[in-house]
Scaffold this motif. Sequence first.
Motif, PDB file in Angstrom:
ATOM      1  N   GLY A  65       8.151 -11.628 112.293  1.00 25.38           N
ATOM      2  CA  GLY A  65       6.938 -10.813 112.305  1.00 25.38           C
ATOM      3  C   GLY A  65       6.394 -10.538 113.693  1.00 25.38           C
ATOM      4  N   GLU A  66       6.787 -11.343 114.671  1.00 23.39           N
ATOM      5  CA  GLU A  66       6.360 -11.093 116.047  1.00 23.39           C
ATOM      6  C   GLU A  66       6.899  -9.758 116.563  1.00 23.39           C
ATOM      7  OE1 GLU A  66       4.111 -12.840 117.814  1.00 23.39           O
ATOM      8  OE2 GLU A  66       3.877 -14.128 116.068  1.00 23.39           O
ATOM      9  N   LEU A  67       7.940  -9.253 115.904  1.00 24.38           N
ATOM     10  CA  LEU A  67       8.464  -7.928 116.275  1.00 24.38           C
ATOM     11  C   LEU A  67       7.396  -6.850 116.094  1.00 24.38           C
ATOM     12  CD1 LEU A  67      11.967  -8.288 114.647  1.00 24.38           C
ATOM     13  CD2 LEU A  67      11.502  -8.120 117.106  1.00 24.38           C
ATOM     14  N   ILE A  68       6.538  -7.020 115.110  1.00 22.59           N
ATOM     15  CA  ILE A  68       5.442  -6.067 114.891  1.00 22.59           C
ATOM     16  C   ILE A  68       4.523  -6.059 116.110  1.00 22.59           C
ATOM     17  CG2 ILE A  68       3.354  -5.606 113.535  1.00 22.59           C
ATOM     18  CD1 ILE A  68       4.921  -6.645 111.074  1.00 22.59           C
ATOM     19  N   ASN A  69       4.168  -7.244 116.584  1.00 23.49           N
ATOM     20  CA  ASN A  69       3.301  -7.324 117.767  1.00 23.49           C
ATOM     21  C   ASN A  69       3.955  -6.652 118.975  1.00 23.49           C
ATOM     22  OD1 ASN A  69       1.362  -8.773 116.324  1.00 23.49           O
ATOM     23  ND2 ASN A  69       2.325 -10.713 116.827  1.00 23.49           N
ATOM     24  N   MET A  70       5.260  -6.850 119.115  1.00 25.54           N
ATOM     25  CA  MET A  70       5.969  -6.216 120.233  1.00 25.54           C
ATOM     26  C   MET A  70       5.975  -4.705 120.097  1.00 25.54           C
ATOM     27  SD  MET A  70       9.236  -8.447 121.311  1.00 25.54           S
ATOM     28  CE  MET A  70       9.616  -9.135 119.716  1.00 25.54           C
ATOM     29  N   LEU A  71       6.261  -4.206 118.899  1.00 23.33           N
ATOM     30  CA  LEU A  71       6.274  -2.759 118.686  1.00 23.33           C
ATOM     31  C   LEU A  71       4.912  -2.143 118.982  1.00 23.33           C
ATOM     32  CD1 LEU A  71       8.403  -2.484 115.436  1.00 23.33           C
ATOM     33  CD2 LEU A  71       9.007  -1.625 117.708  1.00 23.33           C
ATOM     34  N   GLU A  72       3.861  -2.801 118.524  1.00 25.89           N
ATOM     35  CA  GLU A  72       2.515  -2.294 118.794  1.00 25.89           C
ATOM     36  C   GLU A  72       2.215  -2.318 120.290  1.00 25.89           C
ATOM     37  OE1 GLU A  72       0.145  -3.170 114.653  1.00 25.89           O
ATOM     38  OE2 GLU A  72       0.065  -4.715 116.207  1.00 25.89           O
ATOM     39  N   SER A  73       2.639  -3.369 120.960  1.00 27.29           N
ATOM     40  CA  SER A  73       2.383  -3.504 122.388  1.00 27.29           C
ATOM     41  C   SER A  73       3.099  -2.429 123.201  1.00 27.29           C
ATOM     42  CB  SER A  73       2.814  -4.893 122.854  1.00 27.29           C
ATOM     43  OG  SER A  73       2.680  -5.020 124.239  1.00 27.29           O
ATOM     44  N   VAL A  74       4.385  -2.233 122.943  1.00 26.32           N
ATOM     45  CA  VAL A  74       5.155  -1.285 123.762  1.00 26.32           C
ATOM     46  C   VAL A  74       4.866   0.167 123.428  1.00 26.32           C
ATOM     47  CG1 VAL A  74       7.000  -2.936 124.223  1.00 26.32           C
ATOM     48  CG2 VAL A  74       7.241  -1.328 122.316  1.00 26.32           C
ATOM     49  N   SER A  75       4.428   0.433 122.199  1.00 26.53           N
ATOM     50  CA  SER A  75       4.161   1.822 121.805  1.00 26.53           C
ATOM     51  C   SER A  75       2.700   2.215 122.000  1.00 26.53           C
ATOM     52  CB  SER A  75       4.544   2.042 120.341  1.00 26.53           C
ATOM     53  OG  SER A  75       3.627   1.372 119.484  1.00 26.53           O
ATOM     54  N   GLY A  76       1.820   1.221 122.067  1.00 24.64           N
ATOM     55  CA  GLY A  76       0.395   1.516 122.160  1.00 24.64           C
ATOM     56  C   GLY A  76      -0.189   2.021 120.855  1.00 24.64           C
ATOM     57  N   GLU A  77       0.519   1.801 119.762  1.00 22.97           N
ATOM     58  CA  GLU A  77       0.056   2.267 118.445  1.00 22.97           C
ATOM     59  C   GLU A  77       0.125   1.140 117.436  1.00 22.97           C
ATOM     60  OE1 GLU A  77       1.019   6.125 117.059  1.00 22.97           O
ATOM     61  OE2 GLU A  77       2.222   6.551 118.833  1.00 22.97           O
ATOM     62  N   SER A  78      -0.590   1.312 116.329  1.00 27.33           N
ATOM     63  CA  SER A  78      -0.556   0.321 115.253  1.00 27.33           C
ATOM     64  C   SER A  78       0.767   0.443 114.499  1.00 27.33           C
ATOM     65  CB  SER A  78      -1.713   0.540 114.287  1.00 27.33           C
ATOM     66  OG  SER A  78      -1.492   1.718 113.520  1.00 27.33           O
ATOM     67  N   ILE A  79       1.142  -0.609 113.817  1.00 27.85           N
ATOM     68  CA  ILE A  79       2.375  -0.576 113.042  1.00 27.85           C
ATOM     69  C   ILE A  79       2.289   0.477 111.941  1.00 27.85           C
ATOM     70  CG2 ILE A  79       1.788  -2.380 111.383  1.00 27.85           C
ATOM     71  CD1 ILE A  79       5.214  -1.835 113.107  1.00 27.85           C
ATOM     72  N   ASP A  80       1.092   0.730 111.416  1.00 26.56           N
ATOM     73  CA  ASP A  80       0.929   1.784 110.409  1.00 26.56           C
ATOM     74  C   ASP A  80       1.288   3.149 110.987  1.00 26.56           C
ATOM     75  OD1 ASP A  80       0.128  -0.021 108.461  1.00 26.56           O
ATOM     76  OD2 ASP A  80      -2.012   0.285 108.847  1.00 26.56           O
ATOM     77  N   ASN A  81       0.773   3.444 112.184  1.00 24.33           N
ATOM     78  CA  ASN A  81       1.085   4.733 112.809  1.00 24.33           C
ATOM     79  C   ASN A  81       2.554   4.835 113.188  1.00 24.33           C
ATOM     80  OD1 ASN A  81      -1.504   5.746 112.587  1.00 24.33           O
ATOM     81  ND2 ASN A  81      -2.104   5.114 114.630  1.00 24.33           N
ATOM     82  N   ILE A  82       3.109   3.739 113.698  1.00 25.58           N
ATOM     83  CA  ILE A  82       4.533   3.738 114.053  1.00 25.58           C
ATOM     84  C   ILE A  82       5.369   4.029 112.810  1.00 25.58           C
ATOM     85  CG2 ILE A  82       6.451   2.289 114.824  1.00 25.58           C
ATOM     86  CD1 ILE A  82       4.340   0.742 116.521  1.00 25.58           C
ATOM     87  N   SER A  83       5.052   3.345 111.719  1.00 25.74           N
ATOM     88  CA  SER A  83       5.808   3.537 110.477  1.00 25.74           C
ATOM     89  C   SER A  83       5.703   4.971 109.987  1.00 25.74           C
ATOM     90  CB  SER A  83       5.294   2.590 109.387  1.00 25.74           C
ATOM     91  OG  SER A  83       5.480   1.252 109.781  1.00 25.74           O
ATOM     92  N   LYS A  84       4.494   5.509 110.006  1.00 27.91           N
ATOM     93  CA  LYS A  84       4.313   6.892 109.560  1.00 27.91           C
ATOM     94  C   LYS A  84       5.119   7.858 110.409  1.00 27.91           C
ATOM     95  CE  LYS A  84      -0.308   6.108 107.767  1.00 27.91           C
ATOM     96  NZ  LYS A  84      -1.741   6.241 108.032  1.00 27.91           N
ATOM     97  N   LYS A  85       5.063   7.704 111.712  1.00 28.54           N
ATOM     98  CA  LYS A  85       5.747   8.628 112.618  1.00 28.54           C
ATOM     99  C   LYS A  85       7.262   8.442 112.619  1.00 28.54           C
ATOM    100  CE  LYS A  85       2.065   9.358 115.982  1.00 28.54           C
ATOM    101  NZ  LYS A  85       1.686   9.136 117.394  1.00 28.54           N
ATOM    102  N   TRP A  86       7.712   7.182 112.727  1.00 29.33           N
ATOM    103  CA  TRP A  86       9.140   6.923 112.919  1.00 29.33           C
ATOM    104  C   TRP A  86       9.921   6.857 111.617  1.00 29.33           C
ATOM    105  CZ3 TRP A  86       9.288   2.459 117.067  1.00 29.33           C
ATOM    106  CH2 TRP A  86       8.656   2.903 118.230  1.00 29.33           C
ATOM    107  N   LEU A  87       9.266   6.452 110.542  1.00 32.16           N
ATOM    108  CA  LEU A  87      10.000   6.244 109.298  1.00 32.16           C
ATOM    109  C   LEU A  87       9.705   7.260 108.203  1.00 32.16           C
ATOM    110  CD1 LEU A  87       9.593   2.358 109.030  1.00 32.16           C
ATOM    111  CD2 LEU A  87      11.517   3.650 109.978  1.00 32.16           C
ATOM    112  N   PHE A  88       8.452   7.710 108.138  1.00 35.51           N
ATOM    113  CA  PHE A  88       8.062   8.514 106.981  1.00 35.51           C
ATOM    114  C   PHE A  88       7.711   9.961 107.292  1.00 35.51           C
ATOM    115  CE2 PHE A  88       6.704   4.067 106.073  1.00 35.51           C
ATOM    116  CZ  PHE A  88       7.730   3.783 105.224  1.00 35.51           C
ATOM    117  N   SER A  89       7.737  10.335 108.552  1.00 36.41           N
ATOM    118  CA  SER A  89       7.376  11.698 108.950  1.00 36.41           C
ATOM    119  C   SER A  89       8.531  12.664 108.729  1.00 36.41           C
ATOM    120  CB  SER A  89       6.981  11.717 110.428  1.00 36.41           C
ATOM    121  OG  SER A  89       6.767  13.048 110.846  1.00 36.41           O
TER     122      SER A  89
END
Length: 96
Positions: A65-89
Amino acid sequence: AIKKRLLDIKQPVSRYLGDWANATEEQQSNILIWHLLTMTSGLDRQLNFEVDSGTKWLYNSRAYGELINMLESVSGESIDNISKKWLFSNDRSFEC
């Protein structure tokens, strides 16, 4: 995140999160993102150092689960926004 060059799985988790586990600085510096992905961090479920990374497999959703913290840190976005943009858009500008 790898294809977008935001993360390098050969780098220590601590490079992205700083002091994140109950382990010494040296022990943490040996835990790579790869180890989180393969469940071989060497940490127990409370993120306490148990064995050298890469030597023991343990299903450890907390470490993973620490991968979520890393993704949020490097992207500057929440995991919800990352998921919407990268996976569901349907917007192909976010394709890897």
